[in-house]
Structure formats: C-alpha cells, structure tokens
Design an enzyme around this catalytic site. Sequence first.
Site, PDB file in Angstrom:
ATOM      1  N   ASP A 136      -3.584   2.649  -9.146  1.00 41.05           N
ATOM      2  CA  ASP A 136      -2.932   1.355  -9.310  1.00 41.05           C
ATOM      3  C   ASP A 136      -3.775   0.558 -10.305  1.00 41.05           C
ATOM      4  OD1 ASP A 136      -2.142  -1.426  -8.891  1.00 41.05           O
ATOM      5  OD2 ASP A 136      -1.174  -0.747  -7.051  1.00 41.05           O
ATOM      6  N   ILE A 137      -3.150  -0.013 -11.324  1.00 40.37           N
ATOM      7  CA  ILE A 137      -3.922  -0.761 -12.339  1.00 40.37           C
ATOM      8  C   ILE A 137      -4.333  -2.149 -11.846  1.00 40.37           C
ATOM      9  CG2 ILE A 137      -3.052   0.515 -14.330  1.00 40.37           C
ATOM     10  CD1 ILE A 137      -1.209  -1.935 -14.881  1.00 40.37           C
ATOM     11  N   GLU A 175       7.742  -4.315  -4.938  1.00 40.87           N
ATOM     12  CA  GLU A 175       7.225  -4.611  -6.272  1.00 40.87           C
ATOM     13  C   GLU A 175       7.912  -3.830  -7.384  1.00 40.87           C
ATOM     14  OE1 GLU A 175       4.510  -2.028  -4.280  1.00 40.87           O
ATOM     15  OE2 GLU A 175       5.612  -3.559  -3.210  1.00 40.87           O
ATOM     16  N   HIS A 209       7.299   4.401  -3.299  1.00 41.28           N
ATOM     17  CA  HIS A 209       5.908   4.780  -3.505  1.00 41.28           C
ATOM     18  C   HIS A 209       5.068   4.473  -2.276  1.00 41.28           C
ATOM     19  CE1 HIS A 209       6.290   0.618  -4.926  1.00 41.28           C
ATOM     20  NE2 HIS A 209       5.006   0.452  -4.688  1.00 41.28           N
ATOM     21  N   HIS A 260       1.135   3.541  -1.104  1.00 38.21           N
ATOM     22  CA  HIS A 260      -0.190   3.067  -1.504  1.00 38.21           C
ATOM     23  C   HIS A 260      -1.224   3.779  -0.645  1.00 38.21           C
ATOM     24  CE1 HIS A 260       1.115  -0.625  -3.738  1.00 38.21           C
ATOM     25  NE2 HIS A 260       2.168  -0.518  -2.925  1.00 38.21           N
TER      26      HIS A 260
END
Length: 129
Positions: free
Chosen positions: A28-29, A87, A92, A94
Amino acid sequence: MTIFSKIIAGEIPSYKVAENDKFYAFLDINPVNWGHTLVVPKKETDYIFDIEDAELAEMILFAKQVAGAIKQAIPCRKVGMAVLGLEVPHAHIHLIPIENEGDMDFKKKKEGAAPEKMKAIAESIASKF
C-alpha cells in the site's frame, strides 16, 4: 478499469510482493504500518463477498501465504487482516504487521514512504514468499 486493474496490468507501477495466476499482492503506498500489503484478485470484482466461494477461499489462502512472508520479513507479533472495500471499487484484503490493535488504525498513515524504502520492504517480503 480500476486503479488496481491498472497496477496488475503494469500500467501503474507498484511494489509487488507476490503474484500467481489469480491474485496480486503489493505494498500500500499509504501504509498504516511498514509492510502494509494489499491482496487483490486479478478478476475485477467490487465487493469481496460477490467473489465466487471457491475463488474467495483461494484468495484467503493466497493472503495467508503473503501474511506468512510479511511476518518473516517485518518484525511484528501478528499480521492483521482487514477488508473495508470502500476506497477502491475492486475487492482487496489489507495485511498489516501489528504489535497491538492500535496498529490497525486506518486514520494513521506512515510518513516518508520513500521509493527506496518501499522497494526494500517489497523485496524483503517477496524473498520470503
């Protein structure tokens, strides 16, 4: 096409951690903690619970392998898992290295995610996968 589909296709660069024919994992950026990784299906599906049962089970097993690599590469007590799905309209998971529950606070982001640091973290996790 979602931003995650563009990442999977290589149109947008990412810090890849792991990949197989159905799933892609990358840092994750905007990490909550160093090593914060996203696991996404290559097939674009908005809501995780709309994924077919067999594929969802495979996704969880893939995420489990990625979490094992994260735990070996990043000092932590456990690797937390969260599914929010608000988001980006692409399902997805995390995976976040944690010492305590407070480390899963999505309002707190790590500062200074320099490309060199992110690349080193991704390579460290990938080497354990």
